[in-house]
Design a protein around this motif. Structure first.
Motif, short mmCIF file in Angstrom:
data_model
loop_
_atom_site.label_atom_id
_atom_site.label_comp_id
_atom_site.label_asym_id
_atom_site.label_seq_id
_atom_site.Cartn_x
_atom_site.Cartn_y
_atom_site.Cartn_z
N GLY A 14 0.81 -1.21 0.00
CA GLY A 14 0.00 0.00 0.00
C GLY A 14 0.84 1.25 0.00
N ALA A 15 2.06 1.16 -0.51
CA ALA A 15 2.98 2.30 -0.51
C ALA A 15 3.28 2.78 -1.93
N GLU A 16 2.38 2.48 -2.85
CA GLU A 16 2.62 2.83 -4.24
C GLU A 16 2.72 4.34 -4.46
N HIS A 17 2.07 5.12 -3.58
CA HIS A 17 2.13 6.57 -3.71
C HIS A 17 3.54 7.13 -3.47
N VAL A 29 10.92 -7.79 1.92
CA VAL A 29 9.58 -7.29 2.25
C VAL A 29 9.62 -6.52 3.56
N ARG A 30 10.27 -7.08 4.55
CA ARG A 30 10.32 -6.42 5.87
C ARG A 30 11.15 -5.14 5.83
N SER A 79 9.88 -1.34 6.65
CA SER A 79 10.50 -0.46 7.63
C SER A 79 10.86 0.89 7.03
N LEU A 80 11.30 0.90 5.78
CA LEU A 80 11.72 2.15 5.13
C LEU A 80 10.55 3.06 4.78
N GLU A 123 1.97 -3.89 7.58
CA GLU A 123 1.60 -4.48 6.29
C GLU A 123 2.69 -5.46 5.81
N ALA A 124 3.95 -5.10 6.08
CA ALA A 124 5.06 -5.98 5.68
C ALA A 124 5.02 -7.29 6.46
N ALA A 125 4.71 -7.21 7.74
CA ALA A 125 4.62 -8.42 8.54
C ALA A 125 3.50 -9.33 8.03
N THR A 126 2.39 -8.71 7.65
CA THR A 126 1.26 -9.49 7.11
C THR A 126 1.62 -10.14 5.78
#
Length: 277
Positions: free
Chosen positions: A22-25, A102-103, A107-108, A114-117
């Motif tokens: 969900g970080a495409e923006h 992914v993790r 974090s960045l 969301e990364a954990a999921t």
């Protein structure tokens, strides 16, 4: 905590992962080799190739972070760093590295939850496939020998994560001894006859950036008696698109692994029906 706001992705798997988080923006630019998700190619500026890129074009999107992958992007990464931009340079060659990536990207970007999921869902795919393969082993079902071809001339076999996926899907990697080699030239098979001599039950072609032509295997001297080639008409020689199995991101488990599993399940079904040539 402040996170990066304009990320230039020089590798397709970073684009895919950021969209899934969900970080495409936050994506300011992408590699021209990006495939997933398809909307990225429509909405994000293309700023580089894979092993090539112009610093001016990357800097033009004003990134505060550049994400890259592998030694092939080392030169452009150095130029980016010299220009004063932060760099996250991944170099993983296995599935565990995909989960780490992914993790790290979570974090960045402030998307740790969301990364954990996402990492958990990918690990669940690994665990489910491993359990199915273990059940088949316990039932005495044989593991087919799977030959994976990354390039036809010279012949190059699969990288580390490909071997992992084959094992997870319930097969055996015909060139498992090549899997640890990072550099493609270390995975070259000089004589095609040595591949035929291993008599793979199944063949997967994934020619990076080029359409796999299975009929070329039929034209190779000595390959006509290879079990996979003899069962060519039954779908024992297939293509898996390079974007599905050669980009070391989530797509390995969401797209590549299911295709390998389907191939091996069909082999078991054909064997049970006595349909193997």
């Amino acid at each position: 905590m402040s996170h990066y706001q304009r990320i230039a992705c020089l590798c397709t798997e970073a684009v895919e992962t950021l969209y899934l988080l969900g970080a495409e923006h936050l994506i300011a630019g992408i590699s021209g080799f990006t495939v997933y998700p398809p909307e990225a190619r429509q909405h994000k500026p293309k700023i580089s190739g894979f092993s090539s890129g112009k610093l001016e074009k990357i800097l033009a999107v004003e990134p505060d972070l550049v994400v890259a992958y592998s030694s092939l992007q080392s030169d452009i990464v150095k130029d980016v760093a010299d220009a004063g931009v932060d760099v996250q340079h991944f170099n993983h060659r296995d599935l565990a590295g995909v989960l780490r990536m992914v993790r790290v990207l979570g974090s960045l970007t402030g998307k740790e939850r969301e990364a954990a999921t996402l990492a958990a869902s990918l690990q669940a795919a690994i665990d489910t496939a491993a359990a199915e393969s273990a059940a088949n082993d316990a039932a005495g079902l044989p593991r087919p020998l799977v030959y994976f071809e990354e390039w036809p001339d010279p012949i190059i076999t699969g990288i580390g994560w490909v071997g992992e996926l084959i094992e997870l899907a319930g097969g055996r990697d015909a060139y498992a001894e090549h899997a640890p080699f990072v550099r493609a030239k270390e995975r070259i098979v000089a004589d095609p006859l040595t591949v035929a001599a291993r008599a793979p039950d199944l063949i997967v072609g994934s020619w990076c950036g080029k359409r796999f032509r299975p009929e070329t295997l039929l034209e190779r001297d000595g390959w006509q008696q290879v079990p996979a080639v003899r069962n060519f008409a039954r779908g024992h020689v297939i293509e898996i698109k390079s974007a599905d199995i050669l980009a070391p991101g989530p797509t390995l488990l969401t797209r590549g692994l299911p295709q390998l599993q389907a191939l091996i399940r069909q082999w078991h079904a054909d064997r049970a029906a006595g349909a193997l040539a």
